[in-house]
Design a protein around this motif. Structure first.
Motif, PDB file in Angstrom:
ATOM      1  N   GLY A  49       0.813  -1.208   0.000  1.00  0.00           N
ATOM      2  CA  GLY A  49       0.000   0.000   0.000  1.00  0.00           C
ATOM      3  C   GLY A  49       0.846   1.257   0.000  1.00  0.00           C
ATOM      4  N   THR A  50       0.194   2.385   0.282  1.00  0.00           N
ATOM      5  CA  THR A  50       0.869   3.675   0.358  1.00  0.00           C
ATOM      6  C   THR A  50       0.936   4.088   1.820  1.00  0.00           C
ATOM      7  N   PHE A  51       2.143   4.427   2.260  1.00  0.00           N
ATOM      8  CA  PHE A  51       2.385   4.772   3.657  1.00  0.00           C
ATOM      9  C   PHE A  51       3.119   6.099   3.731  1.00  0.00           C
ATOM     10  N   TYR A  52       2.969   6.771   4.875  1.00  0.00           N
ATOM     11  CA  TYR A  52       3.659   8.037   5.102  1.00  0.00           C
ATOM     12  C   TYR A  52       4.374   8.008   6.441  1.00  0.00           C
ATOM     13  N   LEU A  53       5.660   8.312   6.402  1.00  0.00           N
ATOM     14  CA  LEU A  53       6.397   8.632   7.617  1.00  0.00           C
ATOM     15  C   LEU A  53       6.183  10.122   7.817  1.00  0.00           C
ATOM     16  N   ARG A  54       5.633  10.514   8.948  1.00  0.00           N
ATOM     17  CA  ARG A  54       5.210  11.899   9.159  1.00  0.00           C
ATOM     18  C   ARG A  54       5.780  12.421  10.472  1.00  0.00           C
ATOM     19  N   ILE A  55       6.349  13.634  10.395  1.00  0.00           N
ATOM     20  CA  ILE A  55       6.880  14.282  11.590  1.00  0.00           C
ATOM     21  C   ILE A  55       6.269  15.681  11.683  1.00  0.00           C
ATOM     22  N   PHE A  56       5.582  15.921  12.780  1.00  0.00           N
ATOM     23  CA  PHE A  56       4.973  17.221  13.045  1.00  0.00           C
ATOM     24  C   PHE A  56       5.921  18.060  13.893  1.00  0.00           C
ATOM     25  N   GLY A  57       5.766  19.368  13.797  1.00  0.00           N
ATOM     26  CA  GLY A  57       6.524  20.278  14.635  1.00  0.00           C
ATOM     27  C   GLY A  57       5.762  21.575  14.810  1.00  0.00           C
ATOM     28  N   TYR A  58       6.194  22.365  15.786  1.00  0.00           N
ATOM     29  CA  TYR A  58       5.531  23.639  16.033  1.00  0.00           C
ATOM     30  C   TYR A  58       6.538  24.651  16.572  1.00  0.00           C
ATOM     31  N   THR A  59       6.171  25.913  16.507  1.00  0.00           N
ATOM     32  CA  THR A  59       6.962  26.978  17.085  1.00  0.00           C
ATOM     33  C   THR A  59       6.114  27.702  18.118  1.00  0.00           C
ATOM     34  N   GLU A  60       6.738  28.133  19.199  1.00  0.00           N
ATOM     35  CA  GLU A  60       5.996  28.835  20.240  1.00  0.00           C
ATOM     36  C   GLU A  60       5.981  30.340  20.012  1.00  0.00           C
ATOM     37  N   ASP A  61       6.995  30.876  19.324  1.00  0.00           N
ATOM     38  CA  ASP A  61       7.046  32.319  19.186  1.00  0.00           C
ATOM     39  C   ASP A  61       7.583  32.785  17.841  1.00  0.00           C
ATOM     40  N   GLY A  62       7.684  31.903  16.886  1.00  0.00           N
ATOM     41  CA  GLY A  62       8.201  32.285  15.576  1.00  0.00           C
ATOM     42  C   GLY A  62       7.102  32.395  14.540  1.00  0.00           C
ATOM     43  N   ASP A  63       7.520  32.590  13.301  1.00  0.00           N
ATOM     44  CA  ASP A  63       6.606  32.733  12.173  1.00  0.00           C
ATOM     45  C   ASP A  63       7.118  31.853  11.040  1.00  0.00           C
ATOM     46  N   VAL A  64       6.456  30.724  10.829  1.00  0.00           N
ATOM     47  CA  VAL A  64       6.876  29.773   9.801  1.00  0.00           C
ATOM     48  C   VAL A  64       6.832  30.424   8.428  1.00  0.00           C
ATOM     49  N   THR A  75       6.666  13.469  18.258  1.00  0.00           N
ATOM     50  CA  THR A  75       6.911  12.047  18.025  1.00  0.00           C
ATOM     51  C   THR A  75       6.550  11.668  16.590  1.00  0.00           C
ATOM     52  N   PRO A  76       7.487  11.065  15.846  1.00  0.00           N
ATOM     53  CA  PRO A  76       7.205  10.653  14.461  1.00  0.00           C
ATOM     54  C   PRO A  76       6.115   9.577  14.396  1.00  0.00           C
ATOM     55  N   LEU A  77       5.376   9.594  13.291  1.00  0.00           N
ATOM     56  CA  LEU A  77       4.291   8.645  13.076  1.00  0.00           C
ATOM     57  C   LEU A  77       4.466   7.943  11.734  1.00  0.00           C
ATOM     58  N   LEU A  78       3.928   6.733  11.656  1.00  0.00           N
ATOM     59  CA  LEU A  78       3.826   6.019  10.393  1.00  0.00           C
ATOM     60  C   LEU A  78       2.351   5.737  10.181  1.00  0.00           C
ATOM     61  N   GLY A  79       1.848   6.130   9.028  1.00  0.00           N
ATOM     62  CA  GLY A  79       0.435   5.925   8.739  1.00  0.00           C
ATOM     63  C   GLY A  79       0.229   5.300   7.380  1.00  0.00           C
ATOM     64  N   LYS A  80      -0.921   4.661   7.230  1.00  0.00           N
ATOM     65  CA  LYS A  80      -1.294   4.058   5.954  1.00  0.00           C
ATOM     66  C   LYS A  80      -2.364   4.916   5.307  1.00  0.00           C
ATOM     67  N   HIS A  81      -2.192   5.160   3.998  1.00  0.00           N
ATOM     68  CA  HIS A  81      -3.144   5.988   3.267  1.00  0.00           C
ATOM     69  C   HIS A  81      -4.280   5.128   2.713  1.00  0.00           C
ATOM     70  N   TYR A  82      -5.498   5.609   2.935  1.00  0.00           N
ATOM     71  CA  TYR A  82      -6.689   4.977   2.383  1.00  0.00           C
ATOM     72  C   TYR A  82      -7.402   5.999   1.515  1.00  0.00           C
ATOM     73  N   TYR A  83      -7.552   5.692   0.244  1.00  0.00           N
ATOM     74  CA  TYR A  83      -8.263   6.589  -0.660  1.00  0.00           C
ATOM     75  C   TYR A  83      -9.749   6.391  -0.463  1.00  0.00           C
ATOM     76  N   PRO A  84     -10.565   7.390  -0.375  1.00  0.00           N
ATOM     77  CA  PRO A  84     -10.289   8.819  -0.383  1.00  0.00           C
ATOM     78  C   PRO A  84     -10.238   9.425   1.021  1.00  0.00           C
ATOM     79  N   GLU A  91      -4.001   1.843  16.075  1.00  0.00           N
ATOM     80  CA  GLU A  91      -3.415   0.605  16.590  1.00  0.00           C
ATOM     81  C   GLU A  91      -3.859  -0.609  15.791  1.00  0.00           C
ATOM     82  N   GLY A  92      -4.988  -0.514  15.115  1.00  0.00           N
ATOM     83  CA  GLY A  92      -5.477  -1.634  14.324  1.00  0.00           C
ATOM     84  C   GLY A  92      -4.781  -1.795  12.987  1.00  0.00           C
ATOM     85  N   GLU A  93      -3.941  -0.837  12.644  1.00  0.00           N
ATOM     86  CA  GLU A  93      -3.223  -0.898  11.370  1.00  0.00           C
ATOM     87  C   GLU A  93      -2.056  -1.875  11.451  1.00  0.00           C
ATOM     88  N   GLU A  94      -1.767  -2.506  10.328  1.00  0.00           N
ATOM     89  CA  GLU A  94      -0.604  -3.382  10.241  1.00  0.00           C
ATOM     90  C   GLU A  94       0.412  -2.734   9.317  1.00  0.00           C
TER      91      GLU A  94
END
Length: 119
Positions: A49-64, A75-84, A91-94
């Motif tokens: 299938g199609t999977f994404y390694l995803r890392i989120f981040g944020y700033t407390e006082d800056g301007d992206v 914390t990095p995540l691994l997710g599976k893409h389901y269209y659409p 946790e149920g994902e393999e």
């Protein structure tokens, strides 16, 4: 799937250096940001299938948007893409073990490089 204890969540990195380092490891920010949050993705299209390694981040006082921000990673995540419907991390994902191992290697290399930047 969450990748706990990677060390990434302990880092605070200047946005432009973070963008460059993430890109070197195949993680792209593209249009996934707002003024105080960012998301980096690496897409894997494999037999299972199609999977994404995803890392989120944020700033407390800056301007992206102005490229004037120090980013705290989450914390990095691994997710599976389901269209659409989108990406599921539940946790149920393999997740194929070869993909998990690849992601772990990427995260170790990423942490090593980013931790040198923050020293």
């Amino acid at each position: 799937m969450r990748f706990e204890n990677t060390g990434l969540e302990t880092l605070l990195i200047e946005l432009d250096r973070l963008d460059e380092t993430m890109r070197n490891h195949g993680l792209i920010r593209a249009g996934q940001w707002d003024w105080e949050r960012v998301t980096y993705d690496r897409k894997f299209e494999i037999r299972e299938g199609t999977f994404y390694l995803r890392i989120f981040g944020y700033t407390e006082d800056g301007d992206v948007g102005a490229h004037d921000a120090d980013i705290k990673l989450l914390t990095p995540l691994l997710g599976k893409h389901y269209y659409p419907h989108g990406v599921e991390y539940g946790e149920g994902e393999e997740f194929p073990s070869h993909l998990v191992q690849t992601c772990e290697k990427i995260l170790v290399a990423l942490y090593q490089e980013l931790s040198l930047i923050t020293e």
